[in-house]
Design an enzyme around this catalytic site. Structure first.
Site, PDB file in Angstrom:
ATOM      1  CG  HIS A  19      -0.239  -0.276   2.261  1.00 40.42           C
ATOM      2  ND1 HIS A  19       0.495   1.193   3.321  1.00 40.42           N
ATOM      3  CD2 HIS A  19      -0.816  -1.165   3.824  1.00 40.42           C
ATOM      4  CE1 HIS A  19       1.010   0.610   3.978  1.00 40.42           C
ATOM      5  NE2 HIS A  19       0.119  -0.857   4.727  1.00 40.42           N
ATOM      6  CG  HIS A  22       3.853  -0.954   2.339  1.00 40.75           C
ATOM      7  ND1 HIS A  22       2.795  -2.057   2.158  1.00 40.75           N
ATOM      8  CD2 HIS A  22       4.056  -1.000   3.985  1.00 40.75           C
ATOM      9  CE1 HIS A  22       2.224  -2.337   2.730  1.00 40.75           C
ATOM     10  NE2 HIS A  22       3.002  -2.114   3.995  1.00 40.75           N
ATOM     11  CB  CYS A 130      -0.157  -7.337  19.477  1.00 41.63           C
ATOM     12  SG  CYS A 130      -1.200  -6.639  18.157  1.00 41.63           S
ATOM     13  CB  CYS A 133       2.809  -4.602  17.484  1.00 40.02           C
ATOM     14  SG  CYS A 133       1.677  -3.803  17.545  1.00 40.02           S
ATOM     15  CB  CYS A 147      -3.184  -3.355  20.115  1.00 35.68           C
ATOM     16  SG  CYS A 147      -2.056  -2.627  18.929  1.00 35.68           S
ATOM     17  CG  HIS A 150      -3.093  -4.416  15.288  1.00 37.96           C
ATOM     18  ND1 HIS A 150      -1.590  -4.164  15.930  1.00 37.96           N
ATOM     19  CD2 HIS A 150      -2.640  -4.276  14.308  1.00 37.96           C
ATOM     20  CE1 HIS A 150      -0.529  -3.878  14.314  1.00 37.96           C
ATOM     21  NE2 HIS A 150      -1.218  -3.774  13.427  1.00 37.96           N
ATOM     22  CE  LYS A 297      -4.513   3.633  12.351  1.00 42.49           C
ATOM     23  NZ  LYS A 297      -4.748   1.344  11.725  1.00 42.49           N
ATOM     24  CE  LYS A 300      -7.139  -6.493   4.807  1.00 44.22           C
ATOM     25  NZ  LYS A 300      -6.512  -7.776   4.350  1.00 44.22           N
TER      26      LYS A 300
END
Ligand code: MSP
Length: 472
Positions: A19, A22, A130, A133, A147, A150, A297, A300
């Site tokens: 995405h 990256h 997690c 992470c 977390c 996430h 943010k 997905k």
């Protein structure tokens, strides 16, 4: 020996498609790599994929593939995405994969060094983990038991692990950062890391008992090396650690680039492990900001994840690189305003740069029969760009170039060379020299357009140019 430069990006988890996040780090690193190469440095540039651990194995299971089949497919997608963005893997740009056999052997050697130094011990881990992470969590890392990144409840782990004696090395890491031998930048991030090092940091696990997808621990093959500990070692295994020529010549890295989310691993764990293994720490760890996409943010669940390849299809590789890096200062958090990309593309690239290029070339053809005096000093000055790139201030570098482009267009408007054909030769020569400088300055950012501008305006005969960036 010539000057050397080694820059890395994180190696990305392949549990999902590549995405914009990256793309952002890898493009930024590619700009630096291209800049230093052009300055005559021998450069190694590493990006790639982090393929072990639960997170990747879970993703493979979900689609009914073996982990290896799954990561092979995804790694290819990441590589193609970076290639589509103009990152070339033909020469000395490394696309690193942690499932490569040479990586396993290097990890074995490194773990043996840690063990021989007395840095490892066997113990029991009990606490939270997690998977998102791939990190161990303490109560203070969680918000309402979840977390914060996430939004999931980390699993409770109770297993035998081998641990790294961070307590023995953290003081040394702190001194390295304080003395500037290990630069952590920007300043705010450095302070964050120093205050982390002021706290009592727990020793961390270097192996996992329950995880199966990874590199077996040489001392106890029923355990695999903890995915972060193994992944960090990619930066040296890729150079042929322990005996490879590149390792001898290019280590320590000049810059490890990443976002702030994984700073602790790079600025604390990794230097501590290197010290224990008797190797030098990297020269600089630079954490850029974390961005939102159109104010939200990226996730997905929100459904706003953008595949960088679709941007390349829409705008081309050069423009996508520019649009990504020109959004906000590199070290800061910010927002990528993808819903305004077309507007920005038209304003800066089509109307700004593209227009200056085509107007200047057309005027030179019309007024001077295509000939210019290449000895005339550039009318547009952009002397601070190199230093800005080296300070990783990409936005500052681009601001300077685009201010010069704006000035060039204004000068043409004011001078009206079409009205005084005979007197315009020296003015147009000065513009052409300015465009050569602009082309050079832009080449690391927009490699194809930059090289094209340089070749057009340093040519013997300058001809009319079709639009460099067609309006959208
Ligand atoms: N596999 C680990 C890294 C191991 S390095 C030895 C990992 N992978 S990741 O796929 O989660 O990549 C995290 C990195 O992706 C960030 O540090 C940053 O470089 C990039 N980014 C991902 N999302 C991003 C933003 N929203 N904003 C900025 N950078 C982003 O962590």
């Amino acid at each position: 020996m010539g000057k050397k430069f080694y820059i890395t990006t994180p190696i990305y988890y392949v549990n999902d498609v590549p995405h914009l996040g990256h793309a952002y780090t890898t493009v930024a690193a590619d700009v630096l790599a291209r800049h230093y190469r052009r300055r005559g440095y021998e450069v190694r540039f590493l990006t790639g994929t982090d393929e072990h651990g639960d997170k990747n194995a879970d993703a493979a299971a979900k689609v009914g593939l073996t982990p290896q089949q799954y990561v092979d497919g995804r790694a290819a997608e990441f590589k193609q995405t970076f290639e589509a963005l103009g990152v070339e893997f033909r020469t000395h740009n490394i696309f690193m994969r942690t499932t490569a056999p040479f990586h396993r052997s290097a990890v074995d050697v490194f773990m043996q060094k840690l063990d021989a130094a007395g840095a490892l011990y066997e113990g029991d881990y009990e606490g939270r983990y997690c998977r998102g992470c791939e990190d161990f969590k303490t109560e203070k890392d969680l918000v309402d038991g979840r977390c914060p990144i996430h939004k999931t409840e980390p699993e409770l782990l109770r297993e035998k692990n081998w641990f790294f004696r961070l307590s023995v090395y953290s003081g040394q890491v702190k001194r390295l950062i304080e003395s500037g031998e290990l630069v952590v930048a920007p300043e705010g991030r450095r302070n964050e890391v120093l205050s982390l090092l002021d706290q009592e940091l727990p020793d961390f696990s270097v192996t996992r008992q329950r995880v199966k997808w990874g590199v077996p621990f040489f001392k106890d093959p029923s355990q695999i090396v903890y995915v972060w500990v193994e992944a960090l070692q990619n930066y040296i295994s890729a150079l042929g650690y322990p005996n490879g020529v590149d390792f001898k010549e290019f280590w320590p890295a000049d810059v490890h680039l990443m976002a702030k989310d994984i700073l602790k691993f790079h600025a604390v764990y990794w230097p501590a492990m290197l010290l224990a293994a008797g190797e030098r720490p990297p020269a600089q760890v630079f954490a850029h900001g974390f961005f939102t996409l159109n104010g939200q943010k990226m996730s997905k669940t929100v459904g706003n994840v953008i595949d960088p390849r679709s941007l390349v299809a829409q705008y081309g590789a050069d423009a996508t690189r520019y649009l990504l890096l020109s959004q906000f200062p590199f070290g800061n958090d910010g927002d990528i305003q993808a819903d305004r990309f077309t507007e920005k593309y038209n304003a800066d690239l089509a109307n700004g740069l593209g227009n200056l290029v085509s107007r200047t070339a057309t005027l030179i053809e019309q007024n001077c029969d295509g000939k210019v005096d290449h000895t005339v000093e550039p009318l547009l000055s952009i002397s601070g760009v190199g230093a800005a790139i080296e300070a990783l201030a990409f936005d500052r570098a681009l601001d300077e170039v685009f201010a010069a482009i704006k000035l060039g267009n204004q000068l043409i408007d004011r001078t009206k060379p079409w009205e005084k054909k005979e007197e315009s030769a020296s003015f147009l020569s000065g513009l052409a020299s300015g465009l050569v400088a602009i082309g050079h300055a832009l080449t690391p950012f927009v490699p194809t357009a930059g090289a094209h501008i340089v070749s057009v305006f340093s040519a013997e005969l300058i001809t009319k140019q079709p639009p460099l960036f067609a309006r959208k």
